[in-house]
Design an enzyme around this catalytic site. Structure first.
Site, PDB file in Angstrom:
ATOM      1  N   CYS A  68     -19.314 -14.838   1.535  1.00 54.61           N
ATOM      2  CA  CYS A  68     -18.747 -15.546   0.372  1.00 54.61           C
ATOM      3  C   CYS A  68     -18.516 -17.027   0.707  1.00 54.61           C
ATOM      4  O   CYS A  68     -17.813 -17.342   1.669  1.00 54.61           O
ATOM      5  CB  CYS A  68     -17.436 -14.892  -0.039  1.00 54.61           C
ATOM      6  N   CYS A  91     -15.733  -2.962   6.821  1.00 61.23           N
ATOM      7  CA  CYS A  91     -16.917  -3.817   6.663  1.00 61.23           C
ATOM      8  C   CYS A  91     -16.461  -5.135   6.059  1.00 61.23           C
ATOM      9  O   CYS A  91     -15.677  -5.153   5.108  1.00 61.23           O
ATOM     10  CB  CYS A  91     -17.918  -3.111   5.747  1.00 61.23           C
ATOM     11  N   CYS A  96     -22.554 -11.867  -2.434  1.00 59.88           N
ATOM     12  CA  CYS A  96     -21.958 -10.601  -1.975  1.00 59.88           C
ATOM     13  C   CYS A  96     -22.767  -9.406  -2.470  1.00 59.88           C
ATOM     14  O   CYS A  96     -23.009  -8.456  -1.718  1.00 59.88           O
ATOM     15  CB  CYS A  96     -20.505 -10.490  -2.435  1.00 59.88           C
ATOM     16  N   ASP A  99       0.806  -1.226   0.000  1.00 64.60           N
ATOM     17  CA  ASP A  99       0.000   0.000   0.000  1.00 64.60           C
ATOM     18  C   ASP A  99       0.842   1.280   0.000  1.00 64.60           C
ATOM     19  O   ASP A  99       0.323   2.343   0.286  1.00 64.60           O
ATOM     20  CB  ASP A  99      -0.917   0.072   1.246  1.00 64.60           C
ATOM     21  N   CYS A 145     -18.970   2.463  -0.318  1.00 61.83           N
ATOM     22  CA  CYS A 145     -18.620   1.327   0.548  1.00 61.83           C
ATOM     23  C   CYS A 145     -18.506   1.787   2.011  1.00 61.83           C
ATOM     24  O   CYS A 145     -17.950   2.849   2.296  1.00 61.83           O
ATOM     25  CB  CYS A 145     -17.290   0.758   0.052  1.00 61.83           C
ATOM     26  N   CYS A 149     -19.318  -8.491   2.558  1.00 62.03           N
ATOM     27  CA  CYS A 149     -19.226  -9.195   1.262  1.00 62.03           C
ATOM     28  C   CYS A 149     -18.215 -10.330   1.298  1.00 62.03           C
ATOM     29  O   CYS A 149     -18.169 -11.156   0.382  1.00 62.03           O
ATOM     30  CB  CYS A 149     -18.962  -8.225   0.117  1.00 62.03           C
TER      31      CYS A 149
END
Ligand code: B12
Ligand code: SF4
Ligand code: SF4
Length: 312
Positions: A248, A241, A194, A134, A214, A244
């Protein structure tokens, strides 16, 4: 360099990555991400990055690591598992993403990447390269997909058939020629779990997440006020969060990590809503001592809790 030597270097690097605790390691040839270029452009043009202005910087570099690292030949993609053994008390609680339970992953991964790079230089020779987690404009998921570490699911996360998607992605980009992996097939099939579960309808179409819708964006990235009227949809998430990913089916194959640095503070698992609401700056510092939650600071974290209580 002949094929036998190239294969030997590749095998050494993958074995060392495993020894260092990475879940898996895959390698691809550095170059322009032709398939992703128009998709990234469209994502940015539609303002799906919202206030994440850093996403619109360095468009060319983001699509081509040879512009980031001189003479780059290989992108070595690495996954690090963060799936916890124990999760938060499920009732009467505000939810925190599993990735932020323990110490901030950036430091831990950077150390492991540096160790891998040192190993390569000692074992193989004078290699030029850079490590990334990142820290620069790199499309982590696109590279991990190319390197055969999984497919990009309809929720836009990288998923592996063996381990699900609760892992971080990092890279080591270098000027060493290696043996390249092949991508794996998409195993989402007809599933839409999702998309159906996302409470803010951020997954606008299969494989496309509008970042600016989101919950993770609202609770972590957005520095301004969160727009009113969404609190019910947040379903008690106050930092990131996981919905999703939790729904899965491939995450049935997630298995707990063994990184002591990712172990959560006990309070994080046991606190009730009342405890969180009464959190002081001091306790915040203790519970999230080296955690990525510090990104929002105490004020941002409390803003998120207050936001959820706005209309209740
Ligand atoms: C910006 C960002 C966010 C933003 C935007 C999310 C997003 N989907 O881009 C926000 C803050 C919302 C976010 C949230 C999360 N993030 Co995030 N995030 C990033 C970051 C820094 C950049 C991602 C990026 O480049 N986005 C730009 C868009 C264009 O990329 P994309 O979605 O991959 O784009 C593809 C699709 O849109 C597709 N596409 C576009 N148009 C079309 C059209 C068609 C027809 C098709 C088929 C495809 C398609 O192609 C694009 C190019 O490959 C990366 C780190 C990194 N450097 O890569 C982490 C990263 C992606 N995040 C990560 C994580 C863990 C999360 C969260 C799970 C955290 C949490 N629990 O709250 C959530 C998951 C939300 C989600 N479902 O995506 C991990 C993902 C690990 C994994 N297994 O995949 C990463 C890789 C960080 C890391 N180093 O480990 N994130
Ligand atoms: S992380 Fe939550 S809000 Fe974001 S796309 Fe996934 S389910 Fe939707
Ligand atoms: S929930 Fe279903 S559609 Fe979504 S990423 Fe997982 S397998 Fe793919």
């Amino acid at each position: 360099m002949n094929n036998i030597v190239r294969q030997q270097h590749t095998d050494w690097i993958k074995a060392e990555a495993k020894r260092l605790g990475f879940l898996s390691c895959g390698i691809s040839k550095a170059g322009f991400l032709e398939e992703e270029a128009p998709k990234l452009e469209r994502w940015l043009n539609q303002n799906m990055h919202g206030e994440m202005h850093y996403m619109s910087n360095h468009f060319d570099k983001r699509l081509d690591p040879t512009l980031l690292v001189d003479g780059a030949k290989s992108v070595i993609s690495l996954l690090l598992n963060y799936y916890p053994e124990k999760t938060q008390n499920p009732t009467d609680n505000y939810k925190i993403s599993k990735y932020a339970y323990g110490e901030d992953y950036h430091f831990l991964i950077k150390d492991k990447l540096k160790s891998l790079f040192t190993f390569i230089q000692e074992q193989i020779g004078e290699i030029d390269g850079r490590v990334f987690v990142d820290s620069a404009p790199v499309l982590d998921r696109a590279w991990a997909k190319r390197s055969g570490l999984g497919w990009i699911g309809k929720n836009s996360n990288l998923i592996s058939k063996q381990t699900g998607s609760f892992f971080f992605i990092a890279e080591l980009i270098c000027d060493l020629d290696l043996v390249y992996d092949l991508p794996v097939a998409d195993h989402c099939g007809t599933c839409t779990a999702c998309i159906d579960a996302c409470p803010t309808e951020a997954i606008e179409q299969p494989y496309v997440v509008n970042g600016s819708k989101c919950i993770s964006y609202f609770t972590i990235e957005l520095k301004d006020e969160i727009p009113t009227g969404l609190s019910e949809q947040f379903q008690d998430w106050v930092f990131g969060c996981d919905i999703c990913q939790d729904v899965c089916p491939w995450n049935r194959f997630s298995h707990p990590h063994s990184e002591t640095k990712f172990q959560p503070n006990e309070n994080l698992l046991d606190f009730t809503k009342k405890d969180w609401e009464e959190l002081t700056q001091e306790t915040f510092n203790e519970v999230f001592r080296k955690s990525a939650v510090k990104r929002t600071k105490y004020s941002g974290f409390m803003r998120n809790i207050q936001y959820l209580n706005e209309k209740k």
